[in-house]
Design a protein around this motif. Structure first.
Motif, PDB file in Angstrom:
ATOM      1  N   ALA A  13       0.830  -1.207   0.000  1.00 54.66           N
ATOM      2  CA  ALA A  13       0.000   0.000   0.000  1.00 54.66           C
ATOM      3  C   ALA A  13       0.864   1.256   0.000  1.00 54.66           C
ATOM      4  N   GLY A  14       1.962   1.240   0.737  1.00 61.67           N
ATOM      5  CA  GLY A  14       2.870   2.382   0.754  1.00 61.67           C
ATOM      6  C   GLY A  14       3.508   2.634  -0.599  1.00 61.67           C
ATOM      7  N   ILE A  15       3.877   1.554  -1.275  1.00 62.08           N
ATOM      8  CA  ILE A  15       4.480   1.702  -2.604  1.00 62.08           C
ATOM      9  C   ILE A  15       3.449   2.186  -3.618  1.00 62.08           C
ATOM     10  N   LEU A  16       2.243   1.625  -3.559  1.00 66.64           N
ATOM     11  CA  LEU A  16       1.200   2.023  -4.506  1.00 66.64           C
ATOM     12  C   LEU A  16       0.735   3.462  -4.306  1.00 66.64           C
ATOM     13  N   SER A  17       0.860   3.956  -3.093  1.00 73.75           N
ATOM     14  CA  SER A  17       0.446   5.342  -2.841  1.00 73.75           C
ATOM     15  C   SER A  17       1.658   6.265  -2.836  1.00 73.75           C
ATOM     16  N   GLY A  18       2.645   5.948  -3.630  1.00 74.39           N
ATOM     17  CA  GLY A  18       3.895   6.700  -3.660  1.00 74.39           C
ATOM     18  C   GLY A  18       3.724   8.175  -3.953  1.00 74.39           C
ATOM     19  N   GLU A  19       2.790   8.491  -4.821  1.00 75.31           N
ATOM     20  CA  GLU A  19       2.582   9.899  -5.169  1.00 75.31           C
ATOM     21  C   GLU A  19       1.916  10.671  -4.026  1.00 75.31           C
ATOM     22  N   HIS A  20       1.174   9.950  -3.203  1.00 80.05           N
ATOM     23  CA  HIS A  20       0.475  10.566  -2.074  1.00 80.05           C
ATOM     24  C   HIS A  20       0.975   9.964  -0.754  1.00 80.05           C
ATOM     25  N   PHE A  21       2.282   9.819  -0.654  1.00 75.06           N
ATOM     26  CA  PHE A  21       2.865   9.148   0.503  1.00 75.06           C
ATOM     27  C   PHE A  21       2.606   9.903   1.806  1.00 75.06           C
ATOM     28  N   HIS A  22       2.542  11.242   1.741  1.00 75.51           N
ATOM     29  CA  HIS A  22       2.251  12.013   2.945  1.00 75.51           C
ATOM     30  C   HIS A  22       0.857  11.704   3.471  1.00 75.51           C
ATOM     31  N   SER A  23      -0.102  11.554   2.587  1.00 73.88           N
ATOM     32  CA  SER A  23      -1.460  11.188   3.008  1.00 73.88           C
ATOM     33  C   SER A  23      -1.469   9.794   3.628  1.00 73.88           C
ATOM     34  N   PHE A  24      -0.691   8.882   3.046  1.00 72.23           N
ATOM     35  CA  PHE A  24      -0.595   7.523   3.571  1.00 72.23           C
ATOM     36  C   PHE A  24      -0.020   7.530   4.983  1.00 72.23           C
ATOM     37  N   LEU A  25       1.071   8.266   5.178  1.00 72.74           N
ATOM     38  CA  LEU A  25       1.687   8.330   6.507  1.00 72.74           C
ATOM     39  C   LEU A  25       0.814   9.074   7.512  1.00 72.74           C
ATOM     40  N   ALA A  26       0.104  10.098   7.050  1.00 73.20           N
ATOM     41  CA  ALA A  26      -0.813  10.810   7.953  1.00 73.20           C
ATOM     42  C   ALA A  26      -1.931   9.883   8.409  1.00 73.20           C
ATOM     43  N   GLY A  27      -2.455   9.061   7.511  1.00 66.12           N
ATOM     44  CA  GLY A  27      -3.477   8.086   7.885  1.00 66.12           C
ATOM     45  C   GLY A  27      -2.951   7.077   8.887  1.00 66.12           C
ATOM     46  N   PHE A  28      -1.718   6.621   8.660  1.00 68.88           N
ATOM     47  CA  PHE A  28      -1.100   5.684   9.600  1.00 68.88           C
ATOM     48  C   PHE A  28      -0.912   6.320  10.972  1.00 68.88           C
ATOM     49  N   GLY A  29      -0.399   7.531  10.999  1.00 66.97           N
ATOM     50  CA  GLY A  29      -0.141   8.200  12.279  1.00 66.97           C
ATOM     51  C   GLY A  29      -1.413   8.513  13.048  1.00 66.97           C
ATOM     52  N   VAL A  30      -2.393   9.054  12.369  1.00 68.02           N
ATOM     53  CA  VAL A  30      -3.647   9.409  13.042  1.00 68.02           C
ATOM     54  C   VAL A  30      -4.349   8.154  13.541  1.00 68.02           C
ATOM     55  N   ALA A  31      -4.376   7.110  12.736  1.00 71.04           N
ATOM     56  CA  ALA A  31      -5.020   5.862  13.160  1.00 71.04           C
ATOM     57  C   ALA A  31      -4.306   5.251  14.358  1.00 71.04           C
ATOM     58  N   SER A  32      -2.990   5.248  14.334  1.00 68.63           N
ATOM     59  CA  SER A  32      -2.227   4.653  15.442  1.00 68.63           C
ATOM     60  C   SER A  32      -2.453   5.406  16.749  1.00 68.63           C
ATOM     61  N   VAL A  33      -2.393   6.718  16.687  1.00 68.49           N
ATOM     62  CA  VAL A  33      -2.579   7.511  17.908  1.00 68.49           C
ATOM     63  C   VAL A  33      -4.018   7.427  18.394  1.00 68.49           C
ATOM     64  N   ALA A  34      -4.981   7.474  17.473  1.00 69.71           N
ATOM     65  CA  ALA A  34      -6.391   7.432  17.862  1.00 69.71           C
ATOM     66  C   ALA A  34      -6.752   6.095  18.507  1.00 69.71           C
ATOM     67  N   VAL A  35      -6.347   5.010  17.879  1.00 63.11           N
ATOM     68  CA  VAL A  35      -6.645   3.688  18.443  1.00 63.11           C
ATOM     69  C   VAL A  35      -5.887   3.484  19.754  1.00 63.11           C
ATOM     70  N   ILE A  69     -10.382  13.685  14.743  1.00 61.36           N
ATOM     71  CA  ILE A  69     -10.748  15.019  14.257  1.00 61.36           C
ATOM     72  C   ILE A  69      -9.560  15.966  14.340  1.00 61.36           C
ATOM     73  N   ALA A  70      -8.860  15.950  15.471  1.00 67.58           N
ATOM     74  CA  ALA A  70      -7.692  16.829  15.627  1.00 67.58           C
ATOM     75  C   ALA A  70      -6.596  16.461  14.635  1.00 67.58           C
ATOM     76  N   GLY A  71      -6.372  15.171  14.408  1.00 69.31           N
ATOM     77  CA  GLY A  71      -5.349  14.737  13.459  1.00 69.31           C
ATOM     78  C   GLY A  71      -5.673  15.119  12.032  1.00 69.31           C
ATOM     79  N   VAL A  86      -6.646   8.355  -0.374  1.00 67.49           N
ATOM     80  CA  VAL A  86      -5.513   7.587   0.152  1.00 67.49           C
ATOM     81  C   VAL A  86      -5.476   7.681   1.674  1.00 67.49           C
ATOM     82  N   PHE A  87      -5.739   8.879   2.202  1.00 67.43           N
ATOM     83  CA  PHE A  87      -5.759   9.046   3.653  1.00 67.43           C
ATOM     84  C   PHE A  87      -6.834   8.174   4.289  1.00 67.43           C
ATOM     85  N   SER A  88      -8.035   8.184   3.737  1.00 71.00           N
ATOM     86  CA  SER A  88      -9.128   7.421   4.344  1.00 71.00           C
ATOM     87  C   SER A  88      -8.877   5.917   4.258  1.00 71.00           C
ATOM     88  N   LEU A  89      -8.342   5.440   3.133  1.00 72.34           N
ATOM     89  CA  LEU A  89      -8.017   4.010   3.031  1.00 72.34           C
ATOM     90  C   LEU A  89      -6.897   3.626   3.995  1.00 72.34           C
TER      91      LEU A  89
END
Length: 122
Positions: A13-35, A69-71, A86-89
């Motif tokens: 998923a990280g490789i496939l979202s290479g063009e939007h990698f910041h959105s991918f990492l933001a989704g990972f970070g927000v999900a990890s902290v929220a959970v 919401i804050a993230g 990409v962020f939502s997925l």
């Protein structure tokens, strides 16, 4: 096996979202902290005080929603989320993965505690 599959899917998923990698990492970070925040609150006192279990679960839910919401607001403010799709997925996938990991970690801790109690009494 499961951890390898999770790692493989995450890397793909990280490789496939290479063009939007910041959105991918933001989704990972927000999900990890929220959970993590929700999990920490929900299971903090529920074993010592079972009367507070429902209250702690509700507080965990509210904390997860608040952190999400804050993230998202923070990510949009800093222009980290340039692809909402990409962020939502990423958020959905890592929310499920982190919940699974925390559950496995809790199960491991409980089994270790149970093993320690059984060896003390024997």
């Amino acid at each position: 096996m499961k951890f390898g599959l999770i790692f493989l899917l995450s890397a793909a998923a990280g490789i496939l979202s290479g063009e939007h990698f910041h959105s991918f990492l933001a989704g990972f970070g927000v999900a990890s902290v929220a959970v993590g925040a929700g999990y920490w609150l929900a299971f903090r006192c529920s074993t010592r005080y079972p009367q507070l279990a429902l209250l702690m679960l509700m507080m965990g839910l509210i904390a997860k929603i608040g952190v999400t919401i804050a993230g998202v607001m923070w990510g949009l403010e800093l222009n980290l989320i340039n692809s909402p799709f990409v962020f939502s997925l990423s958020y959905l996938f890592f929310s499920i993965v982190v919940t699974y990991m925390y559950s496995k970690w809790r199960e491991f801790q409980m089994s270790r505690t149970t093993d320690a109690l059984t060896t003390k009494t024997a």
